[in-house]
Structures are given as C-alpha cells and as structure tokens.
Write an enzyme that holds these catalytic residues in place. Structure first.
Site, PDB file in Angstrom:
ATOM      1  CG  ASP A  65     -12.630   0.930  26.234  1.00 43.81           C
ATOM      2  OD1 ASP A  65     -11.958  -0.088  25.982  1.00 43.81           O
ATOM      3  OD2 ASP A  65     -12.137   1.969  26.695  1.00 43.81           O
ATOM      4  CB  THR A  86     -19.485  -5.340  32.364  1.00 46.12           C
ATOM      5  OG1 THR A  86     -20.624  -4.515  32.265  1.00 46.12           O
ATOM      6  CG2 THR A  86     -19.472  -6.054  33.701  1.00 46.12           C
ATOM      7  CG  ASN A 139     -20.710  -1.575  33.779  1.00 47.79           C
ATOM      8  OD1 ASN A 139     -20.755  -2.748  34.092  1.00 47.79           O
ATOM      9  ND2 ASN A 139     -21.781  -0.890  33.396  1.00 47.79           N
ATOM     10  CG  ASN A 175     -26.445 -11.627  26.977  1.00 45.91           C
ATOM     11  OD1 ASN A 175     -27.407 -12.218  26.525  1.00 45.91           O
ATOM     12  ND2 ASN A 175     -26.071 -10.431  26.540  1.00 45.91           N
ATOM     13  CB  THR A 176     -24.285 -13.162  33.444  1.00 48.28           C
ATOM     14  OG1 THR A 176     -23.199 -12.649  32.668  1.00 48.28           O
ATOM     15  CG2 THR A 176     -23.734 -13.965  34.621  1.00 48.28           C
ATOM     16  CE  LYS A 215     -26.403  -0.474  31.293  1.00 49.91           C
ATOM     17  NZ  LYS A 215     -25.243  -0.502  30.380  1.00 49.91           N
ATOM     18  CG  ASN A 244     -27.825  -4.080  30.156  1.00 50.33           C
ATOM     19  OD1 ASN A 244     -27.562  -4.342  28.990  1.00 50.33           O
ATOM     20  ND2 ASN A 244     -26.955  -4.257  31.132  1.00 50.33           N
ATOM     21  N   GLY A 294     -31.512   3.054  22.625  1.00 47.35           N
ATOM     22  CA  GLY A 294     -32.173   3.502  21.412  1.00 47.35           C
ATOM     23  C   GLY A 294     -31.908   4.932  21.001  1.00 47.35           C
TER      24      GLY A 294
END
Length: 362
Positions: A65, A86, A139, A175-176, A215, A244, A294
């Site tokens: 979300d 995020t 987040n 991914n950043t 995190k 993560n 997981g």
C-alpha cells in the site's frame, strides 16, 4: 462468505499481469470487497513493542500500500498493524515496465519497481482523512534523483509526524541505485543523526516521540552485521526490520529468475531468517525486530519469531496463499502458546536464534 470468494479470486488474479492484479486487489479493498476479520484479540498474541500495543504481531509489509489507499482494510483483514509506503517527497513513476515477475513454481516474486508512488502529499491527505483507530506505520524513502537523500528522509518525518504510529527508514531496497550504501556505518550515522534531530525538534515542540525503525537488506556481509547494528544502537533506533528483498538467486527453477530486481517469497525465507537471528544476537535481544521475508505458512511465521522477531510482516505469501493466511497464522501462534504453556507469544521470541544464526545465508 467473503473468505471463499477470496479463494476463488486468487487463481484469477494470478492469471493477470502482476501489476494489474495488484491494482485490482487494491481497488477491491478500497470498495470493501474483502473477508473481514477483526484483529485477533487473544491475550497471548498481544505485543507491546516500540512503545505501542499491538493486538497481534502480524502486519503487511511496505510496498503493498504505497500511497495509503487501504490501511484500514489491512487492519480489517485481521492484521495487528499496517505499514504504508515506501513514500518519497515527490511522486515518481519508478522503473520501466515490465518490472514485476512471478516465479510460481518457486512461490516467489522478483520486482524492480523503484519506489513508484504518488509522493508525500497524496499519502498524507489519505492518512489525515482516516477516522478509524489502529497502528499504521509510514515507510519513508528518497527520490531517485534527489541530491540529498538524508533530506528526503527528514522531509518524511516532518510530513507524516502527526499521523504516523511509527516510521520505517527504508535504506534497503535494491531498486534505487546507491540506496543500500546508506547501510554503511558512517552513512548511517549521518542519516540517522539528521532523522533523530528532526524527531527531537518535534518532541521539543510538545509532540509525542514517534518510534523510528530502520529496514535492512538480507544481503549484508556477515562481517558487517555487528558494525551496522552498533551504528543503529549509537543512534538509539527503536526497532530494526529484517529484511527487504534479496539479489541472491540460488535454487530457483522459474525462467523469470534471470530478471533483475529484488527477490521475495519462499526462497528468501532461510536467508532473511538467518540474518534476522544474527541481528537479534548482535542486539542481545534488546531491540524489537520486525521479521520479514518468505512467510507463507503458520509454521514459517512461528520460526521467524523463534529466530528473533517481535513483529512480523507478510506480502508475497499473501499472493500465493490469499488473505486467509493472516488468520491461520494468528490461530497457529495462539495454539502454540497454549501448547507450550506460555502466556505471551513474546516469550518465544529468540528461542531459536542460536540455531538460525548458525545457518548459512543461502
């Protein structure tokens, strides 16, 4: 009635493009088309952590979300808390599509979304409009093209301070570009010094002290765990989320395994849980940990608690198991407490940490 309908909908959602299926799910939740289950109130499941009282330890991880569209629906599914984001100061589209890939035989997902979200203003407006109670964390992250990443995190603290139950500082997305560099101890000191100063300024003006969680990634080198945890301790963080998604790809069978991005789901479980246990040991069990990665069964949830988790977050497991997984986990945890004659699920936190910490990160 809604539970069986959710079970019927799951194969239909799996037939759709992953991002389309996610949007359909969010819209269904916005419309109230989901199986309602009041947050489990079994006394054994109640958790006091981060200065907050959670009715049960189950939440849905950030990424589900991003724009605070459905936090109350998440609570309505039976979760003890929700976490939005995020979210970044400015809206950004994320990486080019396709960028989400299911690995069905592996019960996994690879994503390279890149913090796609509508920005602080959109999420803040929705959170301000909430009328219901419940723990909702925010987040926060940094825009991809920002020149001062720490300033983006400070902006998140400033923007959401009045509506966030707690904050999660996300420095672990793969991914950043360069984001994970913020996990280095010196970079952590600089970042968290500014974040904590922003919180202190709010407290000095009479606001409550909001908890700050950091995190981490599951791909931290073993020798770096203790220096990173020491940096977090120096800066008095209230909690640590582990972990993560991972860049590791061992043991996968689906052709999509070659896609770039972060891997989540069942193949992440052992790595994330071993890392969780190592962080638990490095903190001497004194810092609340959110176990992520997981969890797709009640047994996996219990193992994560035994490895050191105080709270849990799910995401990919819900894709394959459906929302009924939340209730099944809570039922199993409560039953386990009764069978082991413990008053609270918290008594089981870390009981298997030594065994898990000794396992390889694979």
């Amino acid at each position: 009635m809604m539970g069986p309908l959710a079970d019927l909908a799951r194969p239909l959602l799996l037939a759709l493009d992953p991002e389309v299926a996610h949007e359909v799910t969010l819209r269904a939740l916005e419309l109230g088309a989901y199986p309602r289950c009041a947050s489990a109130r079994d006394r054994a499941l109640e958790v006091t952590a981060l200065g907050l009282s959670f009715p049960n330890p189950i939440g849905i991880a950030a990424g589900f979300d991003k724009d605070a569209r459905v936090p109350d629906a998440i609570l309505g599914l039976g979760c003890g808390f929700a976490e939005i984001g995020t979210t970044t100061p400015r809206s950004q589209p994320g990486n080019p599509q396709p960028r989400v890939f299911r690995l069905v035989p592996d019960r996994a997902v690879i994503n390279r979304l890149g913090f796609n979200n509508a920005g602080h203003a959109a999420a803040l407006a929705r959170l301000k409009a909430r009328s219901k109670r419940g723990i909702v964390g925010v987040n926060i992250g940094a825009n991809k093209d920002t020149s001062d990443r720490a300033a983006d995190y400070v902006a998140g603290i400033d923007a959401f301070y009045d509506v966030a139950s707690y904050f999660t500082v996300n420095i672990s997305s793969p991914n950043t570009p360069g984001l994970r560099d913020l996990q280095a101890p010196d970079a952590l000191d600089e970042l968290l010094g500014r974040v904590m100063a922003a919180r202190a300024a709010k407290v000095a003006m009479g606001a409550l002290q909001r908890p700050i969680v950091v995190k981490l990634a599951p791909d931290i080198a073993p020798e770096d765990v203790e220096p990173i945890v020491a940096a977090l301790a120096r800066n008095s963080v209230d909690g640590i989320a582990v972990s993560n998604t991972t860049l590791a790809r061992s043991g996968l069978s689906d052709a999509n395994a070659r896609e770039a991005g972060g891997l989540s789901g069942r193949p992440l479980f052992n790595r994330a849980t071993a890392m969780l246990a190592r962080v638990y040991q490095a903190t001497d069990g004194k810092v609340p940990l959110i176990g992520i990665g997981g969890i797709d069964s009640p047994e996996a949830a219990l193992a994560k608690i035994e490895a050191g988790a105080t709270l849990l977050q799910l995401y990919t497991g819900l894709i394959y198991e459906g929302p009924g997984l939340i209730g099944r986990i809570n039922t199993h945890l409560a039953k386990t407490c009764a069978e082991r004659s413990v008053i609270s699920i918290g008594e089981l936190t870390g009981t298997g940490a030594a065994e898990w910490a000794a396992k390889p990160l694979d």
